[in-house]
Design a protein around this motif. Sequence first.
Motif, PDB file in Angstrom:
ATOM      1  N   HIS A  29      51.965  39.462  48.887  1.00 30.99           N
ATOM      2  CA  HIS A  29      51.136  40.635  48.790  1.00 30.99           C
ATOM      3  C   HIS A  29      49.713  40.363  48.726  1.00 30.99           C
ATOM      4  O   HIS A  29      48.857  41.178  48.624  1.00 30.99           O
ATOM      5  N   TYR A  30      49.324  39.286  49.117  1.00 29.73           N
ATOM      6  CA  TYR A  30      48.037  38.675  49.128  1.00 29.73           C
ATOM      7  C   TYR A  30      47.898  38.005  50.292  1.00 29.73           C
ATOM      8  O   TYR A  30      47.570  36.933  50.496  1.00 29.73           O
ATOM      9  N   SER A  33      44.502  35.684  50.564  1.00 30.76           N
ATOM     10  CA  SER A  33      44.096  34.554  49.933  1.00 30.76           C
ATOM     11  C   SER A  33      45.271  34.375  48.895  1.00 30.76           C
ATOM     12  O   SER A  33      45.506  35.245  48.040  1.00 30.76           O
ATOM     13  N   ARG A  35      45.570  32.328  46.581  1.00 30.00           N
ATOM     14  CA  ARG A  35      45.138  32.047  45.330  1.00 30.00           C
ATOM     15  C   ARG A  35      45.288  33.276  44.317  1.00 30.00           C
ATOM     16  O   ARG A  35      45.466  33.062  43.111  1.00 30.00           O
ATOM     17  N   SER A  36      45.259  34.301  44.972  1.00 31.16           N
ATOM     18  CA  SER A  36      45.424  35.686  44.140  1.00 31.16           C
ATOM     19  C   SER A  36      46.802  35.769  43.756  1.00 31.16           C
ATOM     20  O   SER A  36      47.158  36.599  42.629  1.00 31.16           O
ATOM     21  N   SER A  38      48.041  33.334  41.731  1.00 29.81           N
ATOM     22  CA  SER A  38      48.397  32.907  40.719  1.00 29.81           C
ATOM     23  C   SER A  38      48.852  33.533  39.231  1.00 29.81           C
ATOM     24  O   SER A  38      49.690  33.120  38.791  1.00 29.81           O
ATOM     25  N   LEU A  39      48.158  34.575  38.775  1.00 27.94           N
ATOM     26  CA  LEU A  39      48.557  35.318  37.659  1.00 27.94           C
ATOM     27  C   LEU A  39      50.099  36.027  38.182  1.00 27.94           C
ATOM     28  O   LEU A  39      50.741  35.995  37.072  1.00 27.94           O
ATOM     29  N   PRO A  40      50.424  36.747  39.262  1.00 30.22           N
ATOM     30  CA  PRO A  40      51.715  37.002  39.518  1.00 30.22           C
ATOM     31  C   PRO A  40      52.670  35.907  39.359  1.00 30.22           C
ATOM     32  O   PRO A  40      53.840  36.269  38.649  1.00 30.22           O
ATOM     33  N   HIS A  43      53.013  35.128  35.500  1.00 25.44           N
ATOM     34  CA  HIS A  43      53.674  36.314  34.980  1.00 25.44           C
ATOM     35  C   HIS A  43      55.392  35.891  35.194  1.00 25.44           C
ATOM     36  O   HIS A  43      56.131  35.919  34.393  1.00 25.44           O
ATOM     37  N   ASN A  70      43.480  24.591  38.530  1.00 21.93           N
ATOM     38  CA  ASN A  70      43.202  25.954  38.903  1.00 21.93           C
ATOM     39  C   ASN A  70      44.062  26.654  38.050  1.00 21.93           C
ATOM     40  O   ASN A  70      43.800  27.877  37.831  1.00 21.93           O
ATOM     41  N   GLU A  73      43.258  26.335  34.048  1.00 21.93           N
ATOM     42  CA  GLU A  73      42.331  26.930  33.665  1.00 21.93           C
ATOM     43  C   GLU A  73      42.565  28.572  33.383  1.00 21.93           C
ATOM     44  O   GLU A  73      41.800  29.088  32.574  1.00 21.93           O
ATOM     45  N   LEU A  74      43.329  29.090  33.962  1.00 24.88           N
ATOM     46  CA  LEU A  74      43.884  30.454  33.683  1.00 24.88           C
ATOM     47  C   LEU A  74      44.785  30.509  32.421  1.00 24.88           C
ATOM     48  O   LEU A  74      44.740  31.540  31.613  1.00 24.88           O
TER      49      LEU A  74
ATOM     50  N   TYR B 130      44.478  47.352  45.926  1.00 26.42           N
ATOM     51  CA  TYR B 130      45.132  46.757  44.714  1.00 26.42           C
ATOM     52  C   TYR B 130      44.959  47.601  43.675  1.00 26.42           C
ATOM     53  O   TYR B 130      43.708  48.135  43.487  1.00 26.42           O
ATOM     54  N   TYR B 171      49.132  47.308  46.519  1.00 26.22           N
ATOM     55  CA  TYR B 171      49.886  46.597  45.711  1.00 26.22           C
ATOM     56  C   TYR B 171      49.400  46.691  44.286  1.00 26.22           C
ATOM     57  O   TYR B 171      48.459  46.826  44.124  1.00 26.22           O
ATOM     58  N   HIS B 173      48.778  44.665  40.904  1.00 30.36           N
ATOM     59  CA  HIS B 173      48.443  43.290  40.477  1.00 30.36           C
ATOM     60  C   HIS B 173      48.229  43.459  38.704  1.00 30.36           C
ATOM     61  O   HIS B 173      47.468  44.232  38.244  1.00 30.36           O
ATOM     62  N   GLN B 174      48.998  42.659  38.151  1.00 28.65           N
ATOM     63  CA  GLN B 174      48.804  42.781  36.685  1.00 28.65           C
ATOM     64  C   GLN B 174      47.977  41.747  36.141  1.00 28.65           C
ATOM     65  O   GLN B 174      47.778  40.510  36.458  1.00 28.65           O
ATOM     66  N   SER B 190      39.337  37.793  38.589  1.00 28.61           N
ATOM     67  CA  SER B 190      40.755  37.912  38.096  1.00 28.61           C
ATOM     68  C   SER B 190      41.677  38.051  39.376  1.00 28.61           C
ATOM     69  O   SER B 190      42.707  37.211  39.509  1.00 28.61           O
ATOM     70  N   LEU B 191      41.306  39.073  40.093  1.00 23.12           N
ATOM     71  CA  LEU B 191      42.320  39.253  41.412  1.00 23.12           C
ATOM     72  C   LEU B 191      42.090  38.137  42.438  1.00 23.12           C
ATOM     73  O   LEU B 191      43.263  38.030  43.115  1.00 23.12           O
ATOM     74  N   GLU B 192      41.190  37.599  42.471  1.00 19.92           N
ATOM     75  CA  GLU B 192      41.199  36.431  43.317  1.00 19.92           C
ATOM     76  C   GLU B 192      41.896  34.815  42.891  1.00 19.92           C
ATOM     77  O   GLU B 192      41.985  34.059  43.263  1.00 19.92           O
ATOM     78  N   GLY B 193      42.100  35.145  41.585  1.00 20.39           N
ATOM     79  CA  GLY B 193      43.065  34.121  40.983  1.00 20.39           C
ATOM     80  C   GLY B 193      42.272  32.973  40.319  1.00 20.39           C
ATOM     81  O   GLY B 193      42.497  31.977  39.759  1.00 20.39           O
ATOM     82  N   ARG B 195      39.202  32.028  36.864  1.00 22.24           N
ATOM     83  CA  ARG B 195      39.001  32.515  35.571  1.00 22.24           C
ATOM     84  C   ARG B 195      37.956  33.499  35.636  1.00 22.24           C
ATOM     85  O   ARG B 195      37.040  33.788  36.499  1.00 22.24           O
ATOM     86  N   TYR B 212      36.940  39.077  47.807  1.00 20.02           N
ATOM     87  CA  TYR B 212      36.866  38.117  48.817  1.00 20.02           C
ATOM     88  C   TYR B 212      35.663  37.960  49.489  1.00 20.02           C
ATOM     89  O   TYR B 212      35.430  37.911  50.660  1.00 20.02           O
TER      90      TYR B 212
END
Lengths: 178, 446
Positions: A29-30, A33, A35-36, A38-40, A43, A70, A73-74, B130, B171, B173-174, B190-193, B195, B212
């Motif tokens: 979905h990214y 990047s 890195r985006s 990370s949160l998904p 979860h 990386n 830190e989240l 997003y 998409y 994104h949560q 946050s969306l870039e992953g 802090r 980005y």
Amino acid sequence: MRAMTESLTRQADSLTPEFIAEADELVSHYPVSKRSASLPLLHLWQNHFGFIDDSAMEWIAARLDLTPVNIIELVTFYPWFRREQAGKTIIRVCRTLACALAGSYEVKDKFCQAVGLNPDCEHHGFGHAPPTTADGKFSVEFVECLASCGSAPVALINDDLVENIKTSEIPSLVESYK
Amino acid sequence: MVSLLPTPHPKERRIIFGNISKPGYSPDIETYLAHGGYESLKKALGMKPNEIIDMVKAANLRGRGGAGFPAGAKWSFIKYDDGKPHYIVVNADESEPGTFKDRYILHQDPHQLIEGLAIAAFATNVHLSYIYIRCEFPKAAKIVWEAIKEAKAKGFLGKNILGTGFDLDIYVHQGAGAYICGEETSLLESLEGKRPYPRIKPPYFPAVLGLYMKPTIVNNVETICHVKHILAMGPEEYAKMGTPGDGGTRTMCVSGDVQRPGFYEIPCGGVTLGELINDVCGGLKPGRTLKAVIPGGSSAKVLRAGETFKMKVKGPDGQMVEKEVPLLDLVMDASTLQAAGTMVGSGGVMIMDDTRDMVWALNNLNQFYAHESCGQCTPCREGSLWMSKVTTRIIDEGARPDDAKNLKNIADNIAGRTVCAFGEACSWPTQSFLAKFPDEFEKRVK
């Protein structure tokens, strides 16, 4: 690192092909990047395992061409993520003004009583699980505004928003999640 | 889900909630299509992109997320043909205490958002978008994701939309439980992953260096939903519903001590505060009197019952005259509330009656801001915590003689000294509660 995550079992050792496929789908979905994702992935991991251990952060970092810090830190920033197992049912009572005006402090105490937790035990985040019953069935915590102020007081019980909570209904509400 | 009257109050005009309130309306695409869904997108795809932006400008649509920035102007910062990728990110991180409208749109009419987003994307040459939904809305994330898949299957998203050659992927994104992510640059981090520490402006205006580091529009859910209605009814008709400079309808979310809390979609400037409380929301609870109103989300400065405000208003002959306007006669639009020293913000109106303790209420908000400060800037990280500790101590032990002075000093030293507007958001409650209710702090002194 916290005691529970120093256990010899590494979550990353028990990944199924389905889990990995789901992770890869999320990464797709990214396209700009990785890195985006990370949160998904955090979860996905927490929903699957209940919490995030060291191996999780190493695995996610490797999958996204990052270093573990990386991801750490989240996990240490976002209140949603935890490094310890929480109860099977998590009751998140909204604490903020509109709910507080409608009695959310009593609501939280009543939930604690109904599941058998000490209402005074506090949750301070930083990866800790919310206060959890000894049998692992329930966790209760305060969270900040759940964006349902018009039907205060509210709580998020697992994925269900419960609105206009009356303290008299809390025992039967808890019963329905047993 | 509660909060919506079965039939609209006479003061209401339901545009965004027009379909949601119809009996049997469900969030699936067939229902949406049966109610005229995606007709505005079809129309837009036959227009020139700059014509769409001109329509949004002419409609006087202001952002509904809190800052109230004109949406058409925001879009026109994006240079259509600059050769760079552009992005639109929908801010569905609704977390300003007192605000609860986007939750219902996401759950009950997700295609309205997707259609508006597709139109916005076409107008600004965006092909990847997003929707950032807070994780405390787990069902909304599923519903919106399902809706995206449905729209793609029908050719409203994806490659070569409706045969026009326009491509768009969306998409979900949560988030992960942090209020700061509602701040647009924090949301992008946050969306870039990363802090989610807000970026400093300048240079990091999203329209220049956004997601980005590419030109990006960040719009609130309700703002994007309005776009399809602007196309459907035409900008003149749409603008006419509101006041000059604040077009269309705004969803007012009312909570606290009124008979009928809930959300009400009202033409911008279409009610006074008194009408909203006493007419639309059925008044205060029996035997109670009004004490305080927070008119635009918890960050908006509090107003005290009985206050009057000197401001310029249009007289009977159309000339602007200076007048003393009582609190309950304040028109609930952006410019009037600004003139009253506060803001319409995100439309979250919190009402408190005479049984409420203002120090207690402020402490509740201070605890919120102390919990939610991201910690990047020292004045906010330390100050929000100090304010919270002081008000908590006042409640637990009584006030020290200089507490009010100290609180004001802390707040004054946060606002204006931070990277993002959270600094103001966390200081304004303390500053305004102290200014409007000094007696409540004084009587706590032991």
